[in-house]
Design an enzyme around this catalytic site. Structure first.
Site, PDB file in Angstrom:
ATOM      1  N   ASN A  23       0.807  -1.231   0.000  1.00 40.46           N
ATOM      2  CA  ASN A  23       0.000   0.000   0.000  1.00 40.46           C
ATOM      3  C   ASN A  23       0.832   1.269   0.000  1.00 40.46           C
ATOM      4  O   ASN A  23       0.288   2.352  -0.159  1.00 40.46           O
ATOM      5  CB  ASN A  23      -0.985  -0.018   1.171  1.00 40.46           C
ATOM      6  CG  ASN A  23      -2.077  -1.061   0.950  1.00 40.46           C
ATOM      7  OD1 ASN A  23      -2.187  -1.631  -0.137  1.00 40.46           O
ATOM      8  ND2 ASN A  23      -2.852  -1.330   1.974  1.00 40.46           N
ATOM      9  N   ARG A 398      -2.891 -11.261  -3.757  1.00 43.47           N
ATOM     10  CA  ARG A 398      -2.901  -9.819  -4.053  1.00 43.47           C
ATOM     11  C   ARG A 398      -2.050  -9.050  -3.050  1.00 43.47           C
ATOM     12  O   ARG A 398      -1.557  -7.979  -3.354  1.00 43.47           O
ATOM     13  CB  ARG A 398      -4.335  -9.258  -3.950  1.00 43.47           C
ATOM     14  CG  ARG A 398      -5.259  -9.685  -5.026  1.00 43.47           C
ATOM     15  CD  ARG A 398      -6.526  -8.879  -4.990  1.00 43.47           C
ATOM     16  NE  ARG A 398      -6.260  -7.464  -5.297  1.00 43.47           N
ATOM     17  CZ  ARG A 398      -7.223  -6.603  -5.601  1.00 43.47           C
ATOM     18  NH1 ARG A 398      -8.477  -6.994  -5.614  1.00 43.47           N
ATOM     19  NH2 ARG A 398      -6.945  -5.353  -5.885  1.00 43.47           N
TER      20      ARG A 398
HETATM   21  C1  EPZ Z   1      -6.594   2.080   1.350  1.00 40.98           C
HETATM   22  O1  EPZ Z   1      -7.774   1.949   0.576  1.00 40.98           O
HETATM   23  C2  EPZ Z   1      -5.944   0.712   1.319  1.00 40.98           C
HETATM   24  N1  EPZ Z   1      -5.598   0.362  -0.040  1.00 40.98           N
HETATM   25  C3  EPZ Z   1      -6.890  -0.324   1.920  1.00 40.98           C
HETATM   26  O2  EPZ Z   1      -6.204  -1.566   1.956  1.00 40.98           O
HETATM   27  C4  EPZ Z   1      -7.217   0.090   3.352  1.00 40.98           C
HETATM   28  O3  EPZ Z   1      -8.156  -0.832   3.890  1.00 40.98           O
HETATM   29  C5  EPZ Z   1      -7.816   1.500   3.354  1.00 40.98           C
HETATM   30  O4  EPZ Z   1      -6.902   2.422   2.708  1.00 40.98           O
HETATM   31  C6  EPZ Z   1      -8.094   2.018   4.758  1.00 40.98           C
HETATM   32  O5  EPZ Z   1      -6.934   2.015   5.495  1.00 40.98           O
HETATM   33  C7  EPZ Z   1      -4.477   0.877  -0.595  1.00 40.98           C
HETATM   34  O6  EPZ Z   1      -3.761   1.648   0.020  1.00 40.98           O
HETATM   35  C8  EPZ Z   1      -4.175   0.449  -1.994  1.00 40.98           C
HETATM   36  P1  EPZ Z   1     -10.032   4.905   2.001  1.00 40.98           P
HETATM   37  P2  EPZ Z   1      -8.615   3.274   0.162  1.00 40.98           P
HETATM   38  O7  EPZ Z   1     -10.158   5.834   0.866  1.00 40.98           O
HETATM   39  O8  EPZ Z   1      -7.696   4.379  -0.096  1.00 40.98           O
HETATM   40  C9  EPZ Z   1     -14.744   5.512   1.946  1.00 40.98           C
HETATM   41  C10 EPZ Z   1      -5.894  -3.820   1.578  1.00 40.98           C
HETATM   42  O9  EPZ Z   1      -6.435  -4.795   2.116  1.00 40.98           O
HETATM   43  N2  EPZ Z   1     -14.492   6.450   0.847  1.00 40.98           N
HETATM   44  O10 EPZ Z   1      -9.303   5.342   3.234  1.00 40.98           O
HETATM   45  O11 EPZ Z   1      -9.587   2.894  -0.879  1.00 40.98           O
HETATM   46  C11 EPZ Z   1     -14.443   4.077   1.535  1.00 40.98           C
HETATM   47  O12 EPZ Z   1     -15.554   3.514   0.854  1.00 40.98           O
HETATM   48  C12 EPZ Z   1      -6.725  -2.643   1.155  1.00 40.98           C
HETATM   49  O13 EPZ Z   1      -4.644  -3.710   1.385  1.00 40.98           O
HETATM   50  C13 EPZ Z   1     -15.556   7.206   0.345  1.00 40.98           C
HETATM   51  O14 EPZ Z   1     -16.686   7.091   0.796  1.00 40.98           O
HETATM   52  O15 EPZ Z   1      -9.395   3.535   1.529  1.00 40.98           O
HETATM   53  C14 EPZ Z   1     -14.182   3.414   2.855  1.00 40.98           C
HETATM   54  O16 EPZ Z   1     -15.411   3.081   3.469  1.00 40.98           O
HETATM   55  C15 EPZ Z   1      -8.210  -2.886   1.349  1.00 40.98           C
HETATM   56  N3  EPZ Z   1     -15.329   8.066  -0.679  1.00 40.98           N
HETATM   57  C16 EPZ Z   1     -13.482   4.511   3.664  1.00 40.98           C
HETATM   58  O17 EPZ Z   1     -13.831   5.747   3.017  1.00 40.98           O
HETATM   59  C17 EPZ Z   1     -14.075   8.235  -1.209  1.00 40.98           C
HETATM   60  O18 EPZ Z   1     -13.916   9.066  -2.141  1.00 40.98           O
HETATM   61  C18 EPZ Z   1     -11.971   4.383   3.700  1.00 40.98           C
HETATM   62  O19 EPZ Z   1     -11.523   4.400   2.381  1.00 40.98           O
HETATM   63  C19 EPZ Z   1     -13.009   7.461  -0.693  1.00 40.98           C
HETATM   64  C20 EPZ Z   1     -13.237   6.584   0.342  1.00 40.98           C
END
Ligand code: EPZ
Length: 419
Positions: A23, A398
């Site tokens: 990540n 992955r």
């Molecule tokens: C990153 O995902 C990680 N992935 C995820 O890891 C990790 O679980 C997550 O951060 C939280 O720590 C990578 O770094 C590639 P977020 P990301 O934007 O960036 C909502 C793994 O297992 N949200 O912090 O997608 C979203 O739906 C993966 O390695 C919105 O609503 O996470 C979620 O409920 C899984 N609108 C929450 O925020 C947006 O525009 C956190 O998402 C963006 C996010």
């Protein structure tokens, strides 16, 4: 589809090398779009499917990429395209981060809107709102979003409604190539953000406050090439810590950084594990059943959502009842039913799972449904009595490099069966 066949019931003993962070590597690889000069990234987990997908994304946009073991060399082979292919974005939502650098450099980009996945809808509204506030216009078109900013993105101040990791990284990537000051309030504080910031500084941007809630970026029109060593994968390290707490034994994790895992280490100590910093890594020792410890996931520095499923596997064996609350994603309890097939006693209601620990899990055929749920099933299988087959191991591939080999090196009996 490959399976893992796991004979459980043996403690883990020995030393594991923690690999580079998936990540952290993903946004840093995408950051190479910010410059036409060559970049070299070291300690990249290049066997991971998501890393390979990101490399294909860079090549589809016009980069030349060479992989040498854990090092990735990125150079330019002419002008960059400004459209990311749906075939790649649909496989990995983090591909959407390519929009920021291309929008900042060329004033126009077209990216497919990423779909959801097993753990949630995964919208990008926070990303898009931030870009609108920085002067971009957006048009939705047949599943894509077209972002334009004439003559270029402005600087300015954005406040994220939620400290989204991806949205924070996305704005940082665009701001690095925008010759102005950009301030991100309510930024995500995950350690991967600081690693990305370190790379952007090497490219020639000024970045302050990474790791805190306010990140300030002073971008440059032209950025240089750079070399960077990606940080250790804190989620892989946390997975091995929890695996040892579940199976018992004593593990040394070479390269793990305790500072990245404070909330997890505190919970492990409350559960009865001895965890300490040792040389260039961490050491954990566990005897007997874990004590019940309730956790609630939260943005960093809270308990990481990516270790919620592994934690639930540990609590399935605890000497009492515990509650696991998932506050980051809306559908991240699918591993509960699979753990139930192994004898776990778990009730799910909304964002909470109630776990009544049992003295022993038993091996069974189970199915991984996402990356970290798969890790949870492997952890349960290592502690269970008898044989477990974990199906759909491609989910695990992955995010975990050579998991079965690393576990076998410390006493686990894990065999990959090709289907
Ligand atoms: C990153 O995902 C990680 N992935 C995820 O890891 C990790 O679980 C997550 O951060 C939280 O720590 C990578 O770094 C590639 P977020 P990301 O934007 O960036 C909502 C793994 O297992 N949200 O912090 O997608 C979203 O739906 C993966 O390695 C919105 O609503 O996470 C979620 O409920 C899984 N609108 C929450 O925020 C947006 O525009 C956190 O998402 C963006 C996010």
């Amino acid at each position: 589809m490959d399976q893992f066949v796991i004979e459980g019931g043996r403690p883990l003993r020995g030393e594991v090398e923690i690999g580079g962070s998936k990540n952290a590597a993903l946004p840093i690889l995408i950051a190479t779009l910010l410059t036409d000069e060559p970049c070299r990234l070291d300690n990249v987990p290049t066997r991971l499917r998501d890393i390979r997908t990101t490399i294909r994304l860079l090549e589809s946009l016009g980069k030349t990429v060479a992989v040498r073991g854990g090092s990735v060399l990125v150079s330019s082979a002419g002008s960059l395209k400004t459209q990311a292919p749906y075939e790649i974005v649909k496989q990995m939502r983090a591909s959407v981060l390519a929009a920021g650098p291309l929008l900042a450099r060329f004033g126009l980009v077209r990216v497919p809107i990423p779909g959801g996945c097993a753990i949630g809808l995964r919208p990008i509204d926070i990303h898009l709102k931030a870009f609108r506030e920085l002067g971009a216009r957006e048009i939705a078109d047949h599943g894509d979003v077209i972002l334009s900013a004439a003559p270029q993105l402005a600087g300015g101040r954005v406040r994220l409604r939620f400290p989204s990791v991806g949205a924070t990284e996305h704005v940082m990537l665009a701001a690095a190539a925008t010759p102005a000051r950009t301030i991100i309030d309510n930024a995500a504080r995950e350690p991967e953000i600081a690693d990305l910031a370190a790379f952007l500084v090497k490219l020639g941007a000024k970045v302050g406050g990474a790791g805190g809630s306010r990140v300030v970026v002073e971008g440059q029109r032209r950025l240089r090439g750079a070399r960077h060593r990606v940080m250790a994968d804190r989620i892989e390290a946390g997975t091995f810590l929890i695996a040892c707490a579940a199976a018992g034994g004593r593990l040394r994790l070479r390269g793990a950084r305790g500072a990245d895992l404070a909330a997890v280490i505190a919970a492990l100590k409350r559960a009865g594990a001895a965890v300490s910093a040792r040389g260039d890594g961490l050491e954990i020792e566990m005897r007997g059943r874990p004590r019940p410890v309730s956790i609630a996931t939260a943005p960093y520095p809270g308990f990481p959502t990516d270790l919620q499923a592994p934690w639930m596997a540990l609590m399935a064996l605890a000497s009492g009842a515990s509650i696991v609350s998932e506050a980051v994603f809306e559908n991240r309890f699918m591993h509960a039913a699979e753990l139930g097939r192994m004898g776990a006693s778990i009730g799910v209601s909304g964002a909470e799972a109630a776990i009544a620990g049992v003295a022993r899990l038993t091996g069974a055929p189970v199915m991984a449904c996402d990356l970290r749920a798969g890790a949870a099933l492997v952890i349960a299988a290592l502690a269970a009595k008898g044989r477990t087959t974990v199906q759909r191991v491609y989910h695990i591939d992955r995010g975990y490099e050579r998991l079965e080999r690393k576990l076998c090196e410390v006493g686990g009996r894990v065999r990959r069966v090709k289907r």
